[in-house]
Structure formats: structure tokens, C-alpha cells
Write a protein that holds these residues in place. Structure first.
Motif, PDB file in Angstrom:
ATOM      1  N   LYS A  97      28.608  50.742  29.923  1.00 28.11           N
ATOM      2  CA  LYS A  97      29.945  50.469  29.744  1.00 28.11           C
ATOM      3  C   LYS A  97      30.827  50.895  30.662  1.00 28.11           C
ATOM      4  N   SER A  98      30.431  51.110  31.943  1.00 26.43           N
ATOM      5  CA  SER A  98      31.117  51.326  33.156  1.00 26.43           C
ATOM      6  C   SER A  98      30.442  51.261  34.480  1.00 26.43           C
ATOM      7  N   ALA A  99      31.449  51.235  35.561  1.00 23.22           N
ATOM      8  CA  ALA A  99      30.807  51.089  36.841  1.00 23.22           C
ATOM      9  C   ALA A  99      29.971  52.198  37.107  1.00 23.22           C
ATOM     10  N   ALA A 100      30.290  53.479  36.684  1.00 23.74           N
ATOM     11  CA  ALA A 100      29.820  55.020  37.104  1.00 23.74           C
ATOM     12  C   ALA A 100      28.206  54.755  36.483  1.00 23.74           C
ATOM     13  N   GLU A 101      28.131  54.318  35.188  1.00 25.50           N
ATOM     14  CA  GLU A 101      26.770  54.269  34.431  1.00 25.50           C
ATOM     15  C   GLU A 101      25.922  53.261  35.331  1.00 25.50           C
ATOM     16  N   ASN A 150      30.516  43.954  26.681  1.00 23.97           N
ATOM     17  CA  ASN A 150      31.499  44.954  25.749  1.00 23.97           C
ATOM     18  C   ASN A 150      32.761  45.159  26.562  1.00 23.97           C
ATOM     19  N   LYS A 151      33.765  45.222  26.014  1.00 20.07           N
ATOM     20  CA  LYS A 151      35.298  45.317  26.490  1.00 20.07           C
ATOM     21  C   LYS A 151      35.340  46.138  27.779  1.00 20.07           C
ATOM     22  N   GLU A 152      34.749  47.275  27.572  1.00 15.97           N
ATOM     23  CA  GLU A 152      34.879  48.262  28.660  1.00 15.97           C
ATOM     24  C   GLU A 152      34.250  48.103  29.904  1.00 15.97           C
ATOM     25  N   MET A 153      32.995  47.183  29.844  1.00 19.76           N
ATOM     26  CA  MET A 153      32.722  46.584  31.064  1.00 19.76           C
ATOM     27  C   MET A 153      33.481  45.679  31.829  1.00 19.76           C
ATOM     28  N   VAL A 154      34.008  44.733  30.808  1.00 19.72           N
ATOM     29  CA  VAL A 154      35.014  43.725  31.292  1.00 19.72           C
ATOM     30  C   VAL A 154      36.156  44.304  32.064  1.00 19.72           C
ATOM     31  N   GLU A 155      36.733  45.554  31.330  1.00 17.29           N
ATOM     32  CA  GLU A 155      37.885  46.127  32.000  1.00 17.29           C
ATOM     33  C   GLU A 155      37.716  46.743  33.449  1.00 17.29           C
ATOM     34  N   ASP A 156      36.474  46.952  33.563  1.00 15.18           N
ATOM     35  CA  ASP A 156      35.724  48.029  34.922  1.00 15.18           C
ATOM     36  C   ASP A 156      35.165  46.838  35.721  1.00 15.18           C
ATOM     37  N   ILE A 157      35.604  45.671  35.687  1.00 15.78           N
ATOM     38  CA  ILE A 157      34.908  44.429  36.523  1.00 15.78           C
ATOM     39  C   ILE A 157      34.858  44.624  37.901  1.00 15.78           C
ATOM     40  N   GLU A 158      36.109  44.908  38.363  1.00  8.73           N
ATOM     41  CA  GLU A 158      36.405  45.059  39.566  1.00  8.73           C
ATOM     42  C   GLU A 158      35.564  46.350  40.351  1.00  8.73           C
ATOM     43  N   ALA A 159      35.406  47.305  39.662  1.00  6.52           N
ATOM     44  CA  ALA A 159      34.424  48.433  40.171  1.00  6.52           C
ATOM     45  C   ALA A 159      33.016  48.226  40.253  1.00  6.52           C
ATOM     46  N   LEU A 160      32.554  47.249  39.125  1.00  7.23           N
ATOM     47  CA  LEU A 160      31.422  46.708  39.020  1.00  7.23           C
ATOM     48  C   LEU A 160      30.935  46.136  40.120  1.00  7.23           C
ATOM     49  N   CYS A 161      31.893  45.190  40.631  1.00  2.43           N
ATOM     50  CA  CYS A 161      31.620  43.987  41.516  1.00  2.43           C
ATOM     51  C   CYS A 161      31.809  44.889  43.058  1.00  2.43           C
ATOM     52  N   ALA A 162      32.062  46.051  42.925  1.00  2.00           N
ATOM     53  CA  ALA A 162      32.061  46.844  44.209  1.00  2.00           C
ATOM     54  C   ALA A 162      30.824  47.610  44.550  1.00  2.00           C
ATOM     55  N   ILE A 163      29.893  47.427  43.587  1.00  2.62           N
ATOM     56  CA  ILE A 163      28.593  48.301  44.048  1.00  2.62           C
ATOM     57  C   ILE A 163      27.800  47.312  44.449  1.00  2.62           C
ATOM     58  N   PRO A 164      27.477  47.579  45.902  1.00  2.29           N
ATOM     59  CA  PRO A 164      26.402  46.759  46.820  1.00  2.29           C
ATOM     60  C   PRO A 164      24.985  46.516  46.174  1.00  2.29           C
ATOM     61  N   HIS A 188      36.504  32.246  20.574  1.00  2.00           N
ATOM     62  CA  HIS A 188      37.810  32.873  20.209  1.00  2.00           C
ATOM     63  C   HIS A 188      38.506  33.036  21.458  1.00  2.00           C
ATOM     64  N   PRO A 189      39.929  32.864  21.631  1.00  2.00           N
ATOM     65  CA  PRO A 189      40.649  32.980  22.991  1.00  2.00           C
ATOM     66  C   PRO A 189      40.307  34.300  23.688  1.00  2.00           C
ATOM     67  N   ASP A 190      40.118  35.340  22.883  1.00  4.54           N
ATOM     68  CA  ASP A 190      40.059  36.837  23.509  1.00  4.54           C
ATOM     69  C   ASP A 190      38.748  36.756  24.140  1.00  4.54           C
ATOM     70  N   VAL A 191      37.833  36.127  23.750  1.00  3.68           N
ATOM     71  CA  VAL A 191      36.505  36.382  24.305  1.00  3.68           C
ATOM     72  C   VAL A 191      36.603  35.161  25.469  1.00  3.68           C
ATOM     73  N   VAL A 192      36.789  34.125  25.292  1.00  4.35           N
ATOM     74  CA  VAL A 192      37.112  33.047  26.505  1.00  4.35           C
ATOM     75  C   VAL A 192      37.629  33.829  27.564  1.00  4.35           C
ATOM     76  N   ALA A 193      38.878  34.475  27.219  1.00  5.60           N
ATOM     77  CA  ALA A 193      39.702  35.068  28.460  1.00  5.60           C
ATOM     78  C   ALA A 193      38.773  36.079  28.944  1.00  5.60           C
ATOM     79  N   ALA A 194      38.078  37.089  28.334  1.00  4.49           N
ATOM     80  CA  ALA A 194      37.270  37.885  28.861  1.00  4.49           C
ATOM     81  C   ALA A 194      36.114  37.348  29.739  1.00  4.49           C
ATOM     82  N   ILE A 195      35.609  36.212  29.327  1.00 13.18           N
ATOM     83  CA  ILE A 195      34.661  35.557  30.237  1.00 13.18           C
ATOM     84  C   ILE A 195      35.279  34.952  31.449  1.00 13.18           C
ATOM     85  N   ASP A 196      36.321  34.519  31.389  1.00 11.58           N
ATOM     86  CA  ASP A 196      37.294  34.033  32.450  1.00 11.58           C
ATOM     87  C   ASP A 196      37.482  35.000  33.417  1.00 11.58           C
TER      88      ASP A 196
END
Length: 259
Positions: A97-101, A150-164, A188-196
Motif C-alpha cells: 500500500k505504499s512506496a515505503a513497503e 488499491n487507492k493507496e498505491m495509486v496515491e503514492d505512484i510518484e514515489a513508487l516510480c522513483a524506486i530504481p 467505473h469512471p473512478d477506476v478508469v481515472a485511477a488507471i489513467d
């Protein structure tokens, strides 16, 4: 002794095709290889496998020229260690659920200086002690994929992509729909938006993966830079083939009056 072909193909800009694998059947794994699949995701999260069964499926994938990616049940260190010591080409880890994990996962999956994975050169992956540069090679060639489901990983996607050391972000539309409050409704639009959002941030920074089940979805995702494709699962395709076969003899079934 592991096959890193999928990681090399992704790094070369190619699209690779696999499938979730849920049954303990080396014969079916061989059929995947004969059909031209690049990799299997052995599903130890939802499937029922022992460590020995997983190791034999890894051997089968190697024989067929496929990479073996193991979806571990979780991010526990013992689960990561067992599959990598068995020679898996990579791991695909759910439920984070997070870049830290994810950074902690990297610690468990990589040797020094990238991590703290327990060292045992007598393992199968190291050729039972015959590969002198094994730790360096394992660090470079082992593919690491995590589910964004999950929504937590979507919210942390910037930090996730910074892990080399992270290779693949794998979008799980089904679990994502549940996390966002729309279970089973991946359109559903919310899911599509998260994927986008995930695709937008990860494009050009990480390899992106997802599961698809039809040509239209495949074309759409590949056009958007999703190049790690899981085509359904063994059980889904077997069910479809059996239903198609049964449809041929359905007219010959006895009617309700016994005729």
C-alpha cells in the motif's frame, strides 16, 4: 539458472505476453510454452502450491524458454526468499500500500549493496554453488513487479516510480475497483481515472503491466505503453475451452421429460 528473457525484452522496448497460472500442472505449463507465451505468473496468492511444486514449475518454464514470475502470497521475507532461491525469473507482489513497503520489499529481494537478501549459494538459483558471480547477476537479472491494486498505491505512484530497483508496476483493475468502492466494475469512471493516473505517471519511468482478456483491450493498453501483458489465467482459458466444447453437444442433452 533462471531465465531473465522477459526483463531483457522489456528493457529493449518489446511487449511481452504471459498468463496467470493457478494449477499445479507442468504439462499445461509446457502447452503455454508451445503456444508462444513469454512468461507465466505462478499464482501463489490465490493458487494452492507448495514450495516444491513452484520449483518444478520454474524448471518447466526454463525448459520451454519462458520466464517464471511468482506472485507471492504476500511480502513476507520467507516467501520472497524461497521462490528466488528456487530460480524464479522474478516476483510479483500483491497487497502493498505504499512506496515505503515496496522499498522494504526490495531490501528482501536484492543482495548487498541494494538489499539484505539472505545468501545461500547452495540454492538452485545459484547452480548449487557453481555460479561465482551469482549475487551480482541476481541483482541485475531478477525482475521485481508489484501490484497497484488499491487507492493507496495509486496515491503514492510518484514515489513508487522513483524506486530504481522496481521494474514493473502491475495494474489490477479488479482489486482496484473494490478499493475504490465499485467492486467488479472496472469501467467505473473512478477506476478508469485511477488507471489513467498510473499510466500517466509511470510511462517512460517503469514498465507497466495489466491483465487483459480481449483484443480490443490489448490494443488499447499496448498503444498506451503497457507492455507487460497477462492474458487471463489458465483456469479462465480452460473454462472457456470446455464451455465451447460442451456447447457442441448441448443439443443432445436429454430434455426435461426424459426424451
Amino acid at each position: 539458472m533462471f531465465n531473465s528473457a522477459v526483463k531483457r525484452k522489456l528493457e529493449a522496448g518489446e511487449t511481452v505476453f504471459g498468463s496467470f497460472f493457478k494449477v499445479d500442472s507442468p504439462a499445461i505449463a509446457e502447452l503455454y510454452g508451445l503456444a508462444g507465451f513469454d512468461f507465466l505468473i505462478v499464482d501463489a496468492e490465490h493458487g494452492c502450491f507448495t514450495h516444491g511444486q513452484i520449483e518444478n514449475l520454474i524448471r518447466t518454464c526454463e525448459r520451454m524458454g519462458m520466464s517464471s514470475i511468482i506472485r507471492t502470497p504476500d511480502a513476507q521475507e520467507t516467501n520472497i526468499l524461497h521462490v528466488l532461491d528456487s530460480g524464479a525469473s522474478g516476483i510479483q507482489v500483491p497487497s502493498l500500500k505504499s512506496a515505503a513497503e515496496v522499498r522494504d520489499l526490495i531490501r528482501k529481494a536484492k543482495y548487498w549493496p541494494q538489499g539484505e537478501r539472505g545468501s545461500a549459494r547452495a540454492c538452485r538459483a545459484a547452480g548449487y554453488g557453481t555460479v561465482p558471480d551469482y549475487e551480482t547477476r541476481a541483482n541485475a537479472e531478477t525482475l521485481v513487479s508489484v501490484h497497484v491494486e488499491n487507492k493507496e498505491m495509486v496515491e503514492d505512484i510518484e514515489a513508487l516510480c522513483a524506486i530504481p530497483e522496481l521494474d514493473v508496476v502491475f495494474i489490477g483493475p479488479g482489486d482496484l475497483s473494490q478499493s475504490l468502492g465499485h467492486p467488479g466494475n472496472a469501467s467505473h469512471p473512478d477506476v478508469v481515472a485511477a488507471i489513467d493516473r498510473v499510466i500517466e505517471v509511470a510511462a517512460g519511468r517503469k514498465h507497466i503491466g495489466t491483465v487483459v482478456g480481449n483484443a480490443k483491450a490489448l490494443d488499447s493498453y499496448v498503444a498506451r505503453g503497457v507492455h507487460y501483458i497477462a492474458w487471463l489465467s489458465d483456469l479462465g482459458m480452460i473454462r472457456g475451452a470446455l464451455n465451447g466444447a460442451a456447447a457442441n453437444f448441448a443439443p443432445y442433452r436429454a430434455t426435461g421429460d426424459g426424451k
